[in-house]
Motif scaffolding. Structure first.
Motif, short mmCIF file in Angstrom:
data_model
loop_
_atom_site.label_atom_id
_atom_site.label_comp_id
_atom_site.label_asym_id
_atom_site.label_seq_id
_atom_site.Cartn_x
_atom_site.Cartn_y
_atom_site.Cartn_z
N TYR A 1 0.89 -1.21 0.33
CA TYR A 1 -0.17 0.11 -0.72
C TYR A 1 0.73 1.47 0.24
O TYR A 1 0.37 2.04 -0.68
CB TYR A 1 -1.09 -0.15 1.25
CG TYR A 1 -2.01 1.03 1.37
CD1 TYR A 1 -2.98 1.02 0.24
CD2 TYR A 1 -1.50 2.21 1.85
CE1 TYR A 1 -3.93 2.26 0.28
CE2 TYR A 1 -2.21 3.11 1.63
CZ TYR A 1 -3.76 3.30 1.58
OH TYR A 1 -4.84 4.49 0.94
N GLY B 1 -4.17 1.45 -3.46
CA GLY B 1 -4.65 0.43 -3.27
C GLY B 1 -4.67 -0.52 -4.45
O GLY B 1 -5.28 -2.11 -4.42
N VAL C 1 -2.31 -3.28 -3.21
CA VAL C 1 -2.41 -4.35 -2.68
C VAL C 1 -3.60 -4.97 -3.01
O VAL C 1 -3.21 -6.55 -2.87
CB VAL C 1 -3.59 -3.11 -2.13
CG1 VAL C 1 -4.79 -4.46 -1.20
CG2 VAL C 1 -2.69 -3.03 -0.54
#
Length: 265
Positions: free
Chosen positions: A58, A63, A66
């Motif tokens: 992250y 995001g 991730v």
């Protein structure tokens, strides 16, 4: 292409920092309910490799990074040929069969195989979950990062040694002897060498290691007489066979294991 990873040493430091609270409270929580009589705190501690990887991912790519990391848990499309899938499924059961035959041959009191109990369904679920949260960290994050800098052999050792020592608290808590702990630590490093080799040969598919890792742990639980029987002789036979297998793989693939891959993932 995923975000460029930070130096992987940050990853190992974070894994140990997050694991420390679980290790501190492990002695005050009764064991029971998990396969192989593992401490209940191992459930939380098992999450730490992926938690550390997600934190760093992250920070490195937000995001998107991730989600890319999490998607690696099911990247079967990367597997190059079906033979590696078969190898991942059969490798550890074959090594455990060899262990059982060796123990029977020298007269150790290992029982005859019995039909797997329904309790193995729990073992499969627990070990599959554990394999995912370990390999998303140690393979999808750390192995890919390290192999940008080091050979597969060096990568296996850099990951394998702290990975083995990470299990030390559980080994002590379940009452393993010093000799068994030493054999277990060496065997764990050998397993990581096998994993790194298999990962590279199978198209760098994390999913194939999750499968292999799950089967390895479940098959050990299903070993005739359980884990206690598998580790008869302080683990010298069982872990010695795994170490020998890793050394054979290393010898047969010496050039590939000691060269810098230099390929981005």
């Amino acid at each position: 292409m995923t975000a460029k990873p930070a130096h992987p040493w940050q990853y190992f430091l974070l894994v140990y920092l997050i694991s420390t609270p679980f290790w501190l409270i492990a002695g005050s929580i009764p064991r029971g309910g998990l396969p192989d009589n593992l401490p209940l705190t191992d459930i939380g501690a098992a999450l730490t490799p992926t938690i550390a990887a997600l934190i760093l991912r992250y920070r490195e790519g937000g995001g998107v990074a991730v989600r890319q990391l999490l998607a690696r848990a099911h990247d079967y499309h990367r597997i190059t040929t079906r033979r590696w899938l078969a190898f991942a499924i059969l490798l550890f059961p074959a090594l455990y069969l060899l262990t059982w035959l060796a123990m029977r041959a020298i007269g150790l009191p290992v029982p005859l195989p019995a039909a797997p109990a329904s309790a193995l369904l729990l073992a499969v679920a627990v070990f599959y979950f554990a394999a995912i949260v370990e390999e998303l960290g140690y393979t999808a994050y750390a192995t890919d990062a390290l192999q940008q800098r080091y050979s597969p052999l060096a990568t296996a050792l850099i990951i394998g040694i702290p990975w083995a020592l990470w299990h030390l608290r559980s080994m002590i808590q379940i009452g393993q002897s010093p000799a068994l702990i030493l054999w277990g630590l060496a065997g764990t490093v050998a397993v990581r060498l096998i994993y790194v080799w298999l990962y590279n040969r199978a198209g760098r598919a994390v999913a194939i290691l999750i499968l292999c890792h799950t089967i390895a742990n479940t098959a050990r639980t299903a070993y005739p007489g359980g884990r206690a029987a598998y580790e008869l002789g302080d683990g010298a036979i069982s872990y010695g066979i795994i170490i020998a297998a890793a050394l054979l793989i290393l010898a047969a693939n010496w050039r590939a294991m000691t060269s810098h891959p230099g390929a981005s993932v």
